[in-house]
Design a protein around this motif. Structure first.
Motif, PDB file in Angstrom:
ATOM      1  N   MET A   7       0.774  -1.244   0.015  1.00  0.00           N
ATOM      2  CA  MET A   7      -0.032  -0.016  -0.001  1.00  0.00           C
ATOM      3  C   MET A   7       1.092   1.060   0.065  1.00  0.00           C
ATOM      4  N   ILE A   8       0.574   2.508  -0.760  1.00  0.00           N
ATOM      5  CA  ILE A   8       1.606   3.469  -0.868  1.00  0.00           C
ATOM      6  C   ILE A   8       0.981   4.292   0.247  1.00  0.00           C
ATOM      7  N   ASN A   9       2.032   4.962   0.688  1.00  0.00           N
ATOM      8  CA  ASN A   9       1.857   6.112   1.683  1.00  0.00           C
ATOM      9  C   ASN A   9       1.084   7.207   1.149  1.00  0.00           C
ATOM     10  N   SER A  10       0.021   7.551   2.033  1.00  0.00           N
ATOM     11  CA  SER A  10      -0.822   8.761   1.551  1.00  0.00           C
ATOM     12  C   SER A  10      -0.247  10.089   1.302  1.00  0.00           C
ATOM     13  N   LYS A  11       0.866  10.322   2.475  1.00  0.00           N
ATOM     14  CA  LYS A  11       1.687  11.712   2.087  1.00  0.00           C
ATOM     15  C   LYS A  11       2.386  11.701   0.807  1.00  0.00           C
ATOM     16  N   PHE A  12       3.138  10.302   0.629  1.00  0.00           N
ATOM     17  CA  PHE A  12       3.771  10.138  -0.521  1.00  0.00           C
ATOM     18  C   PHE A  12       2.872  10.542  -2.017  1.00  0.00           C
ATOM     19  N   LYS A  13       1.582  10.026  -1.744  1.00  0.00           N
ATOM     20  CA  LYS A  13       0.715   9.892  -2.922  1.00  0.00           C
ATOM     21  C   LYS A  13       0.566  11.651  -3.268  1.00  0.00           C
ATOM     22  N   GLN A  14       0.307  12.349  -2.076  1.00  0.00           N
ATOM     23  CA  GLN A  14      -0.311  13.852  -2.179  1.00  0.00           C
ATOM     24  C   GLN A  14       0.935  14.505  -2.923  1.00  0.00           C
ATOM     25  N   TRP A  15       2.283  14.087  -2.467  1.00  0.00           N
ATOM     26  CA  TRP A  15       3.509  14.893  -3.057  1.00  0.00           C
ATOM     27  C   TRP A  15       3.493  14.473  -4.532  1.00  0.00           C
ATOM     28  N   LEU A  16       3.111  13.174  -4.956  1.00  0.00           N
ATOM     29  CA  LEU A  16       3.159  12.804  -6.345  1.00  0.00           C
ATOM     30  C   LEU A  16       1.964  13.627  -6.990  1.00  0.00           C
ATOM     31  N   GLN A  17       0.874  13.750  -6.326  1.00  0.00           N
ATOM     32  CA  GLN A  17      -0.068  14.616  -6.913  1.00  0.00           C
ATOM     33  C   GLN A  17       0.491  16.251  -7.285  1.00  0.00           C
ATOM     34  N   LEU A  18       1.241  16.798  -6.208  1.00  0.00           N
ATOM     35  CA  LEU A  18       1.949  18.084  -6.523  1.00  0.00           C
ATOM     36  C   LEU A  18       2.548  18.083  -7.804  1.00  0.00           C
ATOM     37  N   ALA A  19       3.495  17.092  -7.837  1.00  0.00           N
ATOM     38  CA  ALA A  19       4.369  16.675  -9.034  1.00  0.00           C
ATOM     39  C   ALA A  19       3.564  16.728 -10.069  1.00  0.00           C
ATOM     40  N   ALA A  20       2.851  16.062 -10.371  1.00  0.00           N
ATOM     41  CA  ALA A  20       1.705  16.022 -11.692  1.00  0.00           C
ATOM     42  C   ALA A  20       1.318  17.478 -11.836  1.00  0.00           C
ATOM     43  N   ILE A  21       0.727  18.309 -10.921  1.00  0.00           N
ATOM     44  CA  ILE A  21       0.325  19.634 -11.024  1.00  0.00           C
ATOM     45  C   ILE A  21       1.475  20.572 -11.805  1.00  0.00           C
ATOM     46  N   VAL A  22       2.564  20.289 -11.257  1.00  0.00           N
ATOM     47  CA  VAL A  22       3.634  21.168 -11.686  1.00  0.00           C
ATOM     48  C   VAL A  22       3.898  20.837 -13.002  1.00  0.00           C
ATOM     49  N   LYS A  23       3.877  19.607 -13.565  1.00  0.00           N
ATOM     50  CA  LYS A  23       4.362  19.167 -14.913  1.00  0.00           C
ATOM     51  C   LYS A  23       3.303  19.635 -15.746  1.00  0.00           C
ATOM     52  N   GLU A  24       1.932  19.522 -15.478  1.00  0.00           N
ATOM     53  CA  GLU A  24       0.811  20.047 -16.144  1.00  0.00           C
ATOM     54  C   GLU A  24       0.892  21.248 -16.271  1.00  0.00           C
ATOM     55  N   THR A  25       1.230  22.245 -15.446  1.00  0.00           N
ATOM     56  CA  THR A  25       0.936  23.644 -15.501  1.00  0.00           C
ATOM     57  C   THR A  25       2.247  24.414 -15.592  1.00  0.00           C
ATOM     58  N   TYR A  26       3.146  23.892 -15.488  1.00  0.00           N
ATOM     59  CA  TYR A  26       4.469  24.660 -15.968  1.00  0.00           C
ATOM     60  C   TYR A  26       4.570  25.532 -17.258  1.00  0.00           C
ATOM     61  N   PRO A  27       4.637  26.925 -17.135  1.00  0.00           N
ATOM     62  CA  PRO A  27       5.457  27.532 -16.164  1.00  0.00           C
ATOM     63  C   PRO A  27       4.428  28.336 -15.158  1.00  0.00           C
ATOM     64  N   ASN A  28       3.196  28.132 -15.400  1.00  0.00           N
ATOM     65  CA  ASN A  28       2.271  28.822 -14.633  1.00  0.00           C
ATOM     66  C   ASN A  28       1.703  28.027 -13.430  1.00  0.00           C
ATOM     67  N   VAL A  29       2.872  27.454 -12.504  1.00  0.00           N
ATOM     68  CA  VAL A  29       2.456  26.783 -11.418  1.00  0.00           C
ATOM     69  C   VAL A  29       1.565  27.234 -10.348  1.00  0.00           C
ATOM     70  N   PRO A  30       0.468  26.825 -10.261  1.00  0.00           N
ATOM     71  CA  PRO A  30      -0.289  27.643  -9.014  1.00  0.00           C
ATOM     72  C   PRO A  30       0.540  27.257  -7.464  1.00  0.00           C
ATOM     73  N   LYS A  31      -0.003  28.090  -6.521  1.00  0.00           N
ATOM     74  CA  LYS A  31       0.396  27.920  -5.383  1.00  0.00           C
ATOM     75  C   LYS A  31      -0.227  26.872  -4.570  1.00  0.00           C
ATOM     76  N   PHE A  32       0.548  25.877  -3.787  1.00  0.00           N
ATOM     77  CA  PHE A  32      -0.232  24.884  -3.394  1.00  0.00           C
ATOM     78  C   PHE A  32       0.532  24.643  -1.820  1.00  0.00           C
ATOM     79  N   LYS A  33      -0.180  23.727  -1.079  1.00  0.00           N
ATOM     80  CA  LYS A  33       0.209  23.695   0.226  1.00  0.00           C
ATOM     81  C   LYS A  33       1.064  22.290   0.472  1.00  0.00           C
ATOM     82  N   CYS A  34       1.810  22.312   1.476  1.00  0.00           N
ATOM     83  CA  CYS A  34       2.705  21.011   1.491  1.00  0.00           C
ATOM     84  C   CYS A  34       1.992  20.104   2.442  1.00  0.00           C
ATOM     85  N   PRO A  35       1.780  18.683   1.549  1.00  0.00           N
ATOM     86  CA  PRO A  35       1.172  17.580   2.415  1.00  0.00           C
ATOM     87  C   PRO A  35       1.732  17.362   3.502  1.00  0.00           C
TER      88      PRO A  35
END
Length: 96
Positions: free
Chosen positions: A1-29
């Motif tokens: 089973m994957i660590n839920s905090k790790f999964k949240q970090w992965l989601q942030l990484a996906a947002i960065v890749k999808e929105t670069y260079p206009n990356v929104p502000k987000f909160k640390c998991p």
């Protein structure tokens, strides 16, 4: 089973890749701070490398290897000098 905090970090990484260079502000998991930073390190021509994302407050984050680097992203080259990477802290990697 994957660590839920790790999964949240992965989601942030996906947002960065999808929105670069206009990356929104987000909160640390890990601590909910808005002080997140990231870097792509790799081959700027082939657009392959790895991705670091971390929180400057709690110093937690993840590293993703073998990633495609977005076309417009700034890339720190493999074998970079300490001057090029001195802003990257020695943060604790959240594990899957």
């Amino acid at each position: 089973m994957i660590n839920s905090k790790f999964k949240q970090w992965l989601q942030l990484a996906a947002i960065v890749k999808e929105t670069y260079p206009n990356v929104p502000k987000f909160k640390c998991p890990s601590c909910s701070s808005g002080n997140i930073n990231f870097e792509y390190i790799g081959d700027a021509i082939r657009r392959k490398g790895y991705f670091l994302i971390w929180c400057n407050e709690c110093l937690e984050g993840i590293l993703i290897s073998r990633i495609e680097i977005p076309e417009k992203a700034t890339v720190i080259p493999f074998g970079a000098t300490p001057d090029q990477t001195s802003h990257i802290p020695n943060y604790t990697k959240v594990l899957p």
